[in-house]
Design a protein around this motif. Structure first.
Motif, PDB file in Angstrom:
ATOM      1  N   ILE A  29     -55.968 -38.865  15.778  1.00  0.00           N
ATOM      2  CA  ILE A  29     -54.979 -38.850  14.693  1.00  0.00           C
ATOM      3  C   ILE A  29     -55.637 -38.248  13.463  1.00  0.00           C
ATOM      4  CG2 ILE A  29     -53.443 -40.225  13.241  1.00  0.00           C
ATOM      5  CD1 ILE A  29     -53.540 -42.390  15.443  1.00  0.00           C
ATOM      6  N   PHE A  30     -54.990 -37.272  12.880  1.00  0.00           N
ATOM      7  CA  PHE A  30     -55.519 -36.617  11.683  1.00  0.00           C
ATOM      8  C   PHE A  30     -55.553 -37.597  10.515  1.00  0.00           C
ATOM      9  CE2 PHE A  30     -54.577 -34.013   7.818  1.00  0.00           C
ATOM     10  CZ  PHE A  30     -55.808 -33.385   7.740  1.00  0.00           C
ATOM     11  N   GLN A  31     -56.668 -37.633   9.806  1.00  0.00           N
ATOM     12  CA  GLN A  31     -56.866 -38.574   8.710  1.00  0.00           C
ATOM     13  C   GLN A  31     -56.978 -37.906   7.339  1.00  0.00           C
ATOM     14  OE1 GLN A  31     -56.835 -42.119   9.254  1.00  0.00           O
ATOM     15  NE2 GLN A  31     -55.925 -41.136  11.051  1.00  0.00           N
ATOM     16  N   GLY A  32     -56.932 -36.594   7.318  1.00  0.00           N
ATOM     17  CA  GLY A  32     -57.011 -35.922   6.022  1.00  0.00           C
ATOM     18  C   GLY A  32     -58.345 -35.217   5.846  1.00  0.00           C
ATOM     19  N   PRO A  33     -58.566 -34.754   4.624  1.00  0.00           N
ATOM     20  CA  PRO A  33     -57.687 -34.915   3.463  1.00  0.00           C
ATOM     21  C   PRO A  33     -56.552 -33.907   3.472  1.00  0.00           C
ATOM     22  CG  PRO A  33     -59.642 -33.705   2.833  1.00  0.00           C
ATOM     23  CD  PRO A  33     -59.844 -34.101   4.267  1.00  0.00           C
ATOM     24  N   THR A  34     -55.413 -34.325   2.920  1.00  0.00           N
ATOM     25  CA  THR A  34     -54.279 -33.424   2.746  1.00  0.00           C
ATOM     26  C   THR A  34     -53.867 -33.325   1.288  1.00  0.00           C
ATOM     27  OG1 THR A  34     -52.750 -35.251   3.185  1.00  0.00           O
ATOM     28  CG2 THR A  34     -53.348 -33.841   5.044  1.00  0.00           C
ATOM     29  N   HIS A  35     -54.544 -34.059   0.423  1.00  0.00           N
ATOM     30  CA  HIS A  35     -54.197 -34.032  -0.991  1.00  0.00           C
ATOM     31  C   HIS A  35     -55.472 -33.983  -1.827  1.00  0.00           C
ATOM     32  CE1 HIS A  35     -50.527 -35.611   0.830  1.00  0.00           C
ATOM     33  NE2 HIS A  35     -49.890 -35.233  -0.257  1.00  0.00           N
ATOM     34  N   SER A  36     -55.414 -33.259  -2.896  1.00  0.00           N
ATOM     35  CA  SER A  36     -56.504 -33.267  -3.868  1.00  0.00           C
ATOM     36  C   SER A  36     -55.895 -33.200  -5.266  1.00  0.00           C
ATOM     37  CB  SER A  36     -57.449 -32.078  -3.648  1.00  0.00           C
ATOM     38  OG  SER A  36     -56.893 -30.887  -4.179  1.00  0.00           O
ATOM     39  N   GLU A  37     -56.727 -33.432  -6.247  1.00  0.00           N
ATOM     40  CA  GLU A  37     -56.259 -33.398  -7.624  1.00  0.00           C
ATOM     41  C   GLU A  37     -56.117 -31.975  -8.138  1.00  0.00           C
ATOM     42  OE1 GLU A  37     -59.110 -35.644  -9.778  1.00  0.00           O
ATOM     43  OE2 GLU A  37     -58.567 -37.566  -8.840  1.00  0.00           O
TER      44      GLU A  37
END
Length: 868
Positions: free
Chosen positions: A117-125
């Motif tokens: 299962i993909f855990q990221g990261p998918t977001h950054s600041e």
């Protein structure tokens, strides 16, 4: 044989020369030795500069030469036994062969199979932070909300809602690097991708692939390069007047097709970087090339068949060009200097026949638009022009330009003057921070927005100067992780990533801990929520004691630089003892406060690249470095924590990529090998000196890492295409790869509290799966038919363990009580009676949850017990 020389010197070579120019001349199918490539470029450079990384708090300023270290690290693992560089086409061929050979074959199954299962990261600041490198952005011909991006090692992604959500278009091609993408302007469902990493050379190209259904399925084209081609695709064009015609620019030359990629011709063998059509005239093509020592502007007036050099320009390091339909006769060029700073901005008003300078950076370097400085005047002459260089012209006004290097600049008067549009780090009330290292700039003709691809992701702006540069990367999982770290007592995972520092991943969120290239990371098990370590490239290590709120260096007094990924390990039972390897091993008794050497300098030319400490006897420490002179790894070990050291003779060539020590026997270890030989895993016994091959079931592709479950002894191997496993009952390796993309797996670790296996991938982020043997979160995987029961349970003082099978009847056995994180708490011996019962005394065992393991020559069985 290559002359011996310091790798620190190699890292200090002018990478502007080494990487911007072709890594080796045309080979005509002949092998190319890795060491010859390094030596060839070493001889080009007279001045050797020492590698330096400048840190500003959590911000790292990359020396312009550091990218060669990345190249050296990657390609040293992708050679044959003789040290010849091998194209990724070999990985593709071997992987496809493996899948065909095993199609329909029986695999050993477990009660709960792998389920990645993909855990990221998918977001950054955004800003200084980022997710991963994007080499190219492509637009749909009719819908401005449909956009494609090509990543350095994470495949092609697509959005249909303007960047709010993204989806990967392919996960299971062995070559996930993307150099260019083109969408058929007359049929939006037809897409072509030039494979490979055209900017940094991290992945050679296997050719051009195509999709006829908007990216749902993919096929090869007639341009599929063989293993010995060593080619790098750079730039692709589709003729808008006749979309069956395409041109590909590569370091092997120009390739043309007139039947949508079925067959190709090669009219030129020049080393091309970029090609562009003149707006409205597909007979005129502009190009940039590399010669053996410089870059040049070129033009073709017969559709790319023959080429001539433009006049008024010479001797640049790298050039990027841009055109605008607002004035088709104008061509702009940005050129970098030998120092990777700006050489100048040039303009042609006669369709690329000749160029004149409009903005020059003279010897004072005050006009260096490619420097690390935030605005002009610049204070230095260097930059990263060989690696990040791009330019775009407004399609409605040919006087408006945007350029990208480390920062972005904007001109509204044809390049005569420039204003800082974005900065790569730091706060400013007037200029937005956008991640460093810009690779792609283009105006979308449908919405007049500028799109930027950089080392952090993709940005969009409708007003390059003074307007918002919006990060639309979130949702793209393309982070290139070198290493990861987990801890049984921590609620988060750490990962060291290329270009984007060390990241803390906690469920759906992620935070940047430190910058630069994040390397090996490590938890201190005494307080993992608060105390952990993050590393930069070449052995700079920081420590936090407050969960990442602040960091301090623990390696300032050590003889850096070390290896690209410098290894360091913690003592398994004394958390204040920390070991790190450079050209020798250093020990800290106070968690990095001070250091003492505990080994000799093993080799003055090479740094230690791998290190392991035995959990069962921490006096055993193993170190490994790669010796390019003999093309072999070298292993040294100590059995007395550094008082004496010994070496171990190796029966194989090629380089070791990882080492794992037997959790119960400090004299035994396993290693994985890079390259493409048939042997991928060896086992060694120090006591007997014997080596044994454990490769059965593995494909002949680089094996990058190995992990041994400290409780079940199940072994896992991460390769360039998949994860494999082998438990104590298996004689060959089996795939452990459900739902995991075909991607390089460089590190594996286990959280024993949650029973999860974590994988750090080089291009598709962080993934986790349940372990190979798992019951209610605790490993209970017997290698015999016996099932153990424990009573009373919970137990106090003692308990009776009963065997339901016959393996242990009237048999002497060893009984281990093991904590949930794999540490042995108690070992006793005894004999089952004829009824299959054995009394076990717990003595002073601390209250808690334990695994009761019973073993003898018949095998192993396990049960669970709670002691109170």
């Amino acid at each position: 044989m290559m002359k011996r020389f310091l790798l620190t010197a190699v890292l200090g070579l002018a990478a502007n020369v080494l990487i911007a120019q072709p890594l080796f001349p045309p080979t005509n199918g002949k092998p190319v030795k890795f060491v010859d490539v390094l030596e060839r470029y070493k001889e080009r450079v007279e001045a050797h500069e020492e590698f330096e990384v400048k840190k500003r708090g959590k911000v790292v300023e990359e020396d312009e030469h550091y990218h060669l270290g990345r190249w050296e690290w990657y390609w040293s693992q992708h050679c044959d036994d003789n040290g010849n560089i091998i194209s990724p086409k070999q990985t593709q061929d071997e992987w496809l062969k493996y899948m065909v050979d095993h199609k329909g074959g029986s695999y050993k199954t477990t009660a709960i199979p792998s389920n990645w299962i993909f855990q990221g990261p998918t977001h950054s600041e955004g800003g200084y932070s980022g997710l991963g490198r994007i080499n190219v952005v492509a637009f749909d011909p009719v819908d401005s909300n449909t956009i494609y991006i090509g990543s350095a090692a994470g495949s092609t992604w697509k959005t249909t809602d303007g960047g709010n959500t993204w989806a990967s278009l392919y996960d299971f091609l062995p070559t996930l690097g993307v150099a260019d993408i083109k969408v058929n302007p007359l049929n939006r469902n037809t897409i072509f991708v030039a494979t490979g990493d055209g900017d940094a050379g991290d992945a050679y190209s296997s050719g051009v692939i195509k999709s006829y259904d908007g990216g749902a399925t993919w096929l090869t084209t007639g341009l599929t390069w063989p293993v010995t081609a060593y080619n790098m695709a750079k730039s692709l064009l589709i003729n808008p007047a006749d979309t069956n015609k395409m041109i590909l620019a590569s370091d092997a030359g120009i390739f043309k097709t007139a039947n949508a990629g079925v067959t190709w011709t090669q009219p030129s063998t020049l080393n091309f970087k970029q090609i562009l059509y003149k707006p409205g005239d597909t007979g005129t093509v502009y190009g940039t090339i590399y010669t053996d020592s410089s870059a040049q502007l070129m033009r073709s007036v017969n559709g790319g068949v023959t080429w001539i050099a433009a006049s008024g320009f010479n001797d640049a390091q790298r050039i990027n060009i841009a055109v605008s339909p607002a004035n088709p006769a104008i061509v702009y060029a940005i050129a970098s200097s030998e120092a990777s700073g700006l050489k100048g901005i040039y303009k042609s008003v006669n369709s690329g026949a000749s160029y004149s300078p409009v903005f020059i950076n003279d010897t004072s370097c005050v006009n260096n638009l490619l420097s690390y400085d935030h605005g002009l005047p610049s204070s230095d002459c260097g930059g990263q022009g060989w690696y990040d260089l791009c330019i775009a012209v407004d399609p409605l006004n040919a006087d408006k330009l945007v350029i990208g290097g480390i920062n972005n600049y904007y001109s509204a008067n044809g390049g005569l003057t420039w204003s800082l549009a974005t900065r790569w780090w730091g706060e400013s009330a007037t200029v937005q921070t956008v991640h460093a290292d810009k690779h792609w700039l283009a105006y979308n003709p449908l919405n007049h927005a500028v799109y930027l691809g950089c080392d952090g992701g993709i940005y969009r702006t409708h007003s390059p100067i003074g307007g918002e540069w919006k990060d639309i990367t979130n949702g793209i999982g393309i982070t290139q992780f070198y290493r990861n770290a987990v801890a049984n007592g921590a609620t988060f995972v750490l990962g060291g990533s290329q270009d984007n520092g060390t990241k803390k991943i906690d469920g759906a969120t992620s935070d940047d801990m430190t910058g630069g290239d994040g390397m090996q990371c490590l938890f201190n098990y005494s307080d993992p929520e608060n105390v952990f370590y993050c590393a930069y490239q070449n052995g700079h290590v920081d420590k936090t004691t407050d969960g990442g709120s602040s960091f301090g260096s623990i390696t300032d007094d050590l003889p850096t630089p070390g290896a690209w990924i410098t290894p360091y390990v913690l003592h398994p039972t004394e958390p204040d003892l920390l070991f790190i390897g450079y050209k020798q091993v250093f020990l800290s008794n106070d968690n990095g406060g001070s250091w003492t050497p505990i080994s000799p300098v093993f080799d003055t030319n090479y740094n230690i690249g791998l290190m392991a400490i035995a959990n069962s006897d921490p006096n055993y420490i193993y170190t490994i470095y790669n010796d390019y002179d003999v093309w072999k790894s070298v292993i040294h070990y100590t059995a007395d924590m550094g008082t004496t050291w010994n070496d171990i003779a190796l029966p194989f060539s090629n380089f070791i990529t990882d080492i794992a020590v037997d959790p119960r026997n400090a004299n035994r270890f396993w290693v994985t090998l890079g390259g493409y030989s048939g042997v991928k895993v060896y086992r060694h016994d120090v006591t007997t000196g014997a080596w044994a091959v454990e490769t059965g079931g593995l494909p002949s592709i680089p094996a990058n890492c190995i992990l041994i479950d400290t409780f079940s002894l199940t072994k896992y191997v991460g390769t360039d295409a998949a994860v494999f496993y082998k438990d104590t009952t298996m004689t060959t390796w089996a795939l452990y790869n459900n739902h995991l993309p075909t991607v390089h797996v460089y590190d594996l670790n286990i959280n024993y509290t949650t029973g999860e296996l974590w994988a750090a991938t080089y291009g598709r982020g962080m993934w986790k799966s349940i372990k190979a043997e798992q019951v209610n979160g605790i490993a209970i995987h017997p290698s015999v038919a016996d099932v153990l029961t424990v009573a009373p349970n919970p137990a106090r003082g003692s308990f009776i363990v009963s065997s339901t099978g016959i393996s242990f009847r009237n048999a002497a056995v060893t009984v281990r009580l093991v904590t949930t994180d794999g540490k042995t708490a108690q070992t006793t011996t005894g004999t089952f009676d004829s009824s299959g019962n054995l009394k076990v005394t717990t003595g002073d065992l601390a209250p808690g949850f334990y695994i009761c393991e019973v073993s003898n020559r018949q095998g192993i069985a396990r049960g669970r017990v709670v002691v109170y």
